[in-house]
Design an enzyme around this catalytic site. Sequence first.
Site, PDB file in Angstrom:
ATOM      1  N   SER A 210       2.400  17.707   0.745  1.00 31.83           N
ATOM      2  CA  SER A 210       1.152  18.467   0.657  1.00 31.83           C
ATOM      3  C   SER A 210       1.398  19.930   1.064  1.00 31.83           C
ATOM      4  O   SER A 210       2.238  20.587   0.462  1.00 31.83           O
ATOM      5  CB  SER A 210       0.096  17.773   1.533  1.00 31.83           C
ATOM      6  N   GLU A 336      -4.367  11.176  -5.867  1.00 26.39           N
ATOM      7  CA  GLU A 336      -4.262  12.326  -4.957  1.00 26.39           C
ATOM      8  C   GLU A 336      -5.608  13.008  -4.706  1.00 26.39           C
ATOM      9  O   GLU A 336      -5.894  13.485  -3.624  1.00 26.39           O
ATOM     10  CB  GLU A 336      -3.324  13.382  -5.559  1.00 26.39           C
ATOM     11  N   HIS A 440      -3.746  10.606  -1.283  1.00 27.34           N
ATOM     12  CA  HIS A 440      -2.868  11.637  -0.758  1.00 27.34           C
ATOM     13  C   HIS A 440      -2.211  11.142   0.539  1.00 27.34           C
ATOM     14  O   HIS A 440      -2.895  10.588   1.390  1.00 27.34           O
ATOM     15  CB  HIS A 440      -3.787  12.836  -0.459  1.00 27.34           C
TER      16      HIS A 440
END
Length: 532
Positions: A210, A336, A440
Amino acid sequence: MDSFPIFLLCVFFINLTYGNVIVSTKYGDVLGTKTDKALQFLGIPFAKPPVGDLRWRSPESPESWSPNVYNATVRAPGCPQKFCTKYLPDSGCPTETSEDCLYLNVWTPLNAQNSMKYPVMVFLHGGAFKWGYPAADVYDGNNIANHGEVVLVTVAYRIGLLGFLYTGERKADSHGNYGLQDQRLALNWVRENIQNFGGDPGKVMLFGESAGAQSVFIHMVSPKSIGLFHSAAVQSAPFGIPYRTKLQALGVANAIYLLAGCFIGDVKCLRSKSAEEIDEAQEKSMLAPTSLKVINYFEPIGPIIDEEENPLQPMDALRQNKVRNVPTILGTLKDEGRMFIHGFLNTSLPPVLYEAALGIFKPSHFFQINKEYPLPSGEKDLRDTLSQVATDYLFTCSNRNVSRLRVKHNMETYRFVFEHASDYPSPTSDHSFCEKHVCHAAELPYLFGNFLGRNVTENEINMSREMMSYWTNFAHTGNPNNGRSVPDIKWPAYEYENSKNATMHFITPKDELIENYRDDFCDFWDTVDYEK
Ligand SMILES: *[C@@H]1O[C@H](CO)[C@@H](O)[C@H](O)[C@H]1NC(C)=O
Ligand SMILES: *[C@@H]1O[C@H](CO)[C@@H](O)[C@H](O)[C@H]1NC(C)=O
Ligand SMILES: *[C@@H]1O[C@H](CO)[C@@H](O)[C@H](O)[C@H]1NC(C)=O
Ligand SMILES: *[C@@H]1O[C@H](CO)[C@@H](O)[C@H](O)[C@H]1NC(C)=O
Ligand SMILES: *[C@@H]1O[C@H](CO)[C@@H](O)[C@H](O)[C@H]1NC(C)=O
Ligand SMILES: *[C@@H]1O[C@H](CO)[C@@H](O)[C@H](O)[C@H]1NC(C)=O
């Protein structure tokens, strides 16, 4: 200071009989712990505390604590952050925070000696440049160091306004991008010290997830990070979100002055505020209009474009061939966008608001997007559909585009898609919307082999072992197939023109190679363009 005198002549490794170990560094000796899997050093300072006059200044190397020995058996506090557990699973958050937070953690194999030359994996945590903690349980390095015979280093960097506020160009101003500079200082620390821990400073793999993945990519472009690492993994980077320009960042700064009770331009006033007050102003600013681009709200604070630290938007850098060529693993997860959409909309999204919501992605292409993702009939809550749009645009397709651009420039790329929804329940009710979905960050417990007491299936353990093998092999050789472990499936380098199956699909019961992952949608998004 957390150190104590020790009356021993220490040269590099000293194995003390009672389960502790001492290693020397450029700044003095550090005392670590011998666990059943690795030698563990927690909370080693790699910078002077960035407090007082050093707040909003480039990080500086620490003072030597010699002849004392630094007690690196306990975790250091995390950087200031509010509401971390609302967004990240608690296993990724600190229990204690302090503005004095620039510490790193090292795990090295049990039999490490300073002549070993194990490859070094340096991890940058995620959390939207606002949250995260390198000593969090999920990043514990005992398993990965043990499994792959590597040295794992997890590093802290300043986050939120303390790491990324940009107020202008005057000397007194905060110039932004300090979090990136912290990461680089940690990489320099690795270069200077890691050999004493058994690591090879000439074989460093930089990996991140990320915001950490975005950081890895920035260091591939930044002229100041040349030579600090030799391979990389970029996991779940939202390439669809552009970095702000300095001008745009001033919009954030102006809101912050007012919310902190300062006149616009009075940096001295901001500097006089406590970290807590800055953090409060930051939280309030999340609701203030600081940008015309709605998409910026997915990452309200973070790196800005500036010459030396972050000269170009990632895809522009690739198109202009300004990305340094190191072998790279690159990939995304199935759902995600879910955390982002559900994080914003905690109540259902009715059909009448769906089209308005689509406008956040790319207002100029509203009609095309609406045609590609039409309102499904009969749905009462459109958050799932909107999450799919966010996943495709911000992650899956922008990453496909980055992979393809890399291939065009002959850069070795190993692409993956992770699609396993954990078989264990979600850790907190805040994250119940992730249950049975692949949110995510869902790959991290498998990559680090840290299940934190949860009941995992044999299939999950096997997938975890495969992932650890690929990543640690990559640190050894720049190829996920070669190294200390022999994975079950040979993972070929990504290519797309010959249409071979060259994307690794992490899934249970068994990993497999696939092709054409959401290609129809990605072909569409390529016609829309990213980042602009
Ligand atoms: C290191 O710090 C921990 C926590 O403060 C303490 O329990 C431990 O005794 C210290 N170790 C040494 C050798 O001072
Ligand atoms: C949604 O968030 C708002 C603001 O944080 C809160 O007041 C409300 O209770 C939440 N609703 C649900 C259903 O969780
Ligand atoms: C753990 O998982 C196994 C297999 O799915 C199941 O049989 C067992 O009951 C589970 N144990 C707990 C404590 O959840
Ligand atoms: C897990 O991996 C081991 C070792 O490769 C293998 O023997 C076993 O059959 C695998 N388990 C499952 C459920 O596939
Ligand atoms: C290649 O991918 C396709 C579709 O993704 C799949 O059906 C096929 O089994 C794969 N072939 C191999 C050799 O993995
Ligand atoms: C990447 O996306 C751009 C539009 O953003 C498109 O023009 C280009 O063809 C794509 N590149 C590759 C290699 O697929």
